[in-house]
Design a protein around this motif. Structure first.
Motif, mmCIF file in Angstrom:
data_model
loop_
_atom_site.group_PDB
_atom_site.id
_atom_site.type_symbol
_atom_site.label_atom_id
_atom_site.label_comp_id
_atom_site.label_asym_id
_atom_site.label_seq_id
_atom_site.Cartn_x
_atom_site.Cartn_y
_atom_site.Cartn_z
ATOM 1 N N SER A 1 0.831 -1.089 0.109
ATOM 2 C CA SER A 1 0.039 -0.028 -0.106
ATOM 3 C C SER A 1 0.947 1.092 -0.170
ATOM 4 O O SER A 1 0.425 2.363 -0.310
ATOM 5 N N MET B 1 -5.359 2.454 -2.359
ATOM 6 C CA MET B 1 -5.343 1.022 -1.847
ATOM 7 C C MET B 1 -6.723 0.963 -0.920
ATOM 8 O O MET B 1 -7.417 0.002 -0.937
ATOM 9 N N GLY C 1 -1.078 5.418 1.866
ATOM 10 C CA GLY C 1 -1.538 4.297 2.192
ATOM 11 C C GLY C 1 -0.750 3.457 3.220
ATOM 12 O O GLY C 1 -0.610 2.385 3.311
#
Length: 540
Positions: free
Chosen positions: A263, A270, A346
């Protein structure tokens, strides 16, 4: 073995990437019955493995001249030597690798999107072997790498696949069956010393080629006829719905979990809290995600996804560990499309706070995870995490037919990857998959460190000195990955942590542990992410 007990106000927590959002109630977290193996332990034991392994059926691996079969990848995980590129004219490997200690479990997770394309372009008898795309694949592997993967990342099949992609889908049956056969053989031959899982990678990407990749791991030999790829389901919600239809409710005996990875290269895409049409997710959406995406891969050879360190966040200097300098997958090969990462790109500590905010709004937290590590090797070398003489995980990034530069093992910013550790009663597929489902797991950056944590309001002060540490921990509290029961007025959670350094092997002994930290994350009244690092033990 070192242990430390104490109190804290943390309710949702992460232990240096080892442990994350709670899941089970105390009664569900207690050890259960069943025993197939001689070394069964009702109080559970740690098993080390790798759930992210690519072989010759992944197009990016094959265009880098990886020739490892799924069966050879499992044999390597069990301790056998493996030849890797470059290759001599007669096909002999010019490099050989071997683990210093076998793994306890592994899963081959080849990219599902291009199974058939690899087969069609390497089988002279196939209908598409002479297509221009296959000629490019064989003569110009670097060009094929970008062409094939770009098309797949946009949800498109190449013309060589025929009408509606039927030729490639049918050709993909062969690799998928071989992966299943190899897993079945390794699981049977491994007995109680080794477990395999059938799995694959759903290789999703955004329009700007940010990473949305997820590994799909099955709990038994009952799996769909073909894996659900990004070409079949081009968003994560579509993937979850398709897995529910083809596995969870559509195929008796089929169990599945989904594990996002990298991520840190997702450009913040994500873990969206919107549906495909842009509307906010509902409680039902959050529940489905929580049920299927039970784990997240926090560490692998393309960097750590735990937390961000940089000008916008300097609170925890350890977040600089294996942080890549770009925010999306394309940053390595197309640097003009990439930017420096930010906390919102992320990184998992930040996302877990988003989950807490969603729980306030929906009553369900979509981001309750266990953390694991793995390698993402593209050589079939499961668990090859030793830094000494590390050969890389991607053929040094060099396509088939080109020489590997002397001394160059892989892209310079990459690392040897990590391991997944599962607390389970025994080394069987059923026991290990149960550990994955209840999130009693953690990840390391390679060393075989043993970490255990219990939490609860009633943990005694003497627990860390007790001979029955695990038994009392299960009886009086909950383990890593479990939900803390509601606290009575005046109560606070107490935590007991046990950590042991990797014992290593004679030639390479393990190194002493430096410290144990618990990271508390929360959302303040204004909805902003907050966190605090608690030094529990060691060098402070």
């Amino acid at each position: 073995m070192g242990r430390r007990c104490g109190t804290s106000l943390a309710v949702t927590m992460a232990l240096l990437g080892f442990l994350s959002g709670p899941q089970l109630r105390a009664a569900e977290a207690a050890p259960g019955p069943a025993a197939e193996c001689e070394h069964f332990d009702a109080l559970r034991q740690p098993f080390f493995g790798d759930l992210h392994v690519h072989t010759r059926y992944s197009l990016d691996a094959s265009t880098q001249d990886t020739r490892t079969t799924p069966a050879e990848a499992y044999a390597f995980a069990r301790g056998e030597p493996l030849g890797i590129q470059p290759w001599a004219v007669d096909g002999a490997a010019l490099r050989t690798v071997q683990l210093d200690r076998p793994l306890d479990f592994a899963a081959v997770t080849d990219h599902a999107e291009l199974f058939g394309e690899v087969v069609l372009c390497t089988d002279p008898q196939s209908a598409s072997y002479s297509s221009w795309q296959c000629r490019v694949y064989r003569r110009f592997p670097r060009v094929a790498f970008y062409l094939f993967n770009f098309q797949a990342s946009q949800g498109n099949r190449l013309g060589m696949c025929g009408e509606d992609g039927a030729l490639c889908r049918e050709a993909g049956l062969g690799p998928w069956q071989e992966m299943q056969n190899a897993a079945a053989f390794a699981d049977r031959e491994g007995g109680c010393a080794f477990t395999s899982f059938v799995g694959y990678e759903w290789t999703g990407a955004s329009a700007n080629i940010a990473n949305l990749h997820r590994n799909v791991i099955f709990g038994s030999a009952e799996v769909p006829r073909l894996p659900i790829s990004f070409l079949d389901a081009n968003t994560a919600p579509k993937l979850w719905r398709a897995l529910d239809e083809t596995c969870v409710t559509g195929l008796p005996g089929c169990e599945v979990i989904v594990i996002p990875h990298n991520s840190n290269l997702s450009d913040g895409q994500m873990f969206l809290v919107t549906q495909d049409d842009g509307s906010p997710i509902t409680a039902a959406d959050a529940e489905q995600r929580q049920r299927l995406e039970r784990l997240v891969e926090v560490m692998q050879h393309k960097g750590s996804s735990e937390c961000y360190y940089g000008p916008m966040n300097t609170a925890d200097e350890l977040c600089a560990f294996e942080q890549l300098p770009y925010d999306k997958f394309s940053g390595n090969s197309l640097p003009l499309l990439a930017e420096a990462p930010t906390p919102e790109d992320g990184f998992l500590r930040e996302v877990m706070s988003v989950g807490l905010a969603q729980e306030r709004a929906l009553g369900v937290n979509p981001f309750k995870w266990g953390f694991i590590g793995s390698t993402d090797t593209h050589l079939g070398t499961a668990g090859l995490v030793a830094e000494k003489d590390f050969p890389g995980h991607g053929g040094a990034g060099v396509p088939a037919g080109e020489s590997i530069p002397a001394g160059m093992t892989d892209n310079i910013e990459y690392n040897p990857g990590g391991l997944a550790v599962l607390w389970a009663e025994e080394n069987t597929r059923a026991s290990l998959f149960a550990a994955l489902k209840r999130r009693e797991v953690y990840g390391t950056s390679g060393p075989r460190i043993t970490v255990r944590l219990f939490a609860g309001a009633d943990l005694p002060d003497s627990l860390c000195e007790a001979d029955n540490f695990a038994e009392a921990g299960y009886a009086r509290g909950v383990p890593m990955g479990a939900d803390l029961p509601a606290m009575a007025a005046g109560q606070v959670p107490r935590f007991a942590v046990s950590a042991q350094q990797d014992p290593g092997v004679a030639a390479t002994p393990g190194l002493p542990l430096q410290r144990i930290q618990i990271i508390k994350g929360w959302v303040d009244a204004a909805g902003a992410h907050q966190e605090r690092v608690f030094e529990v033990a060691g060098e402070i």
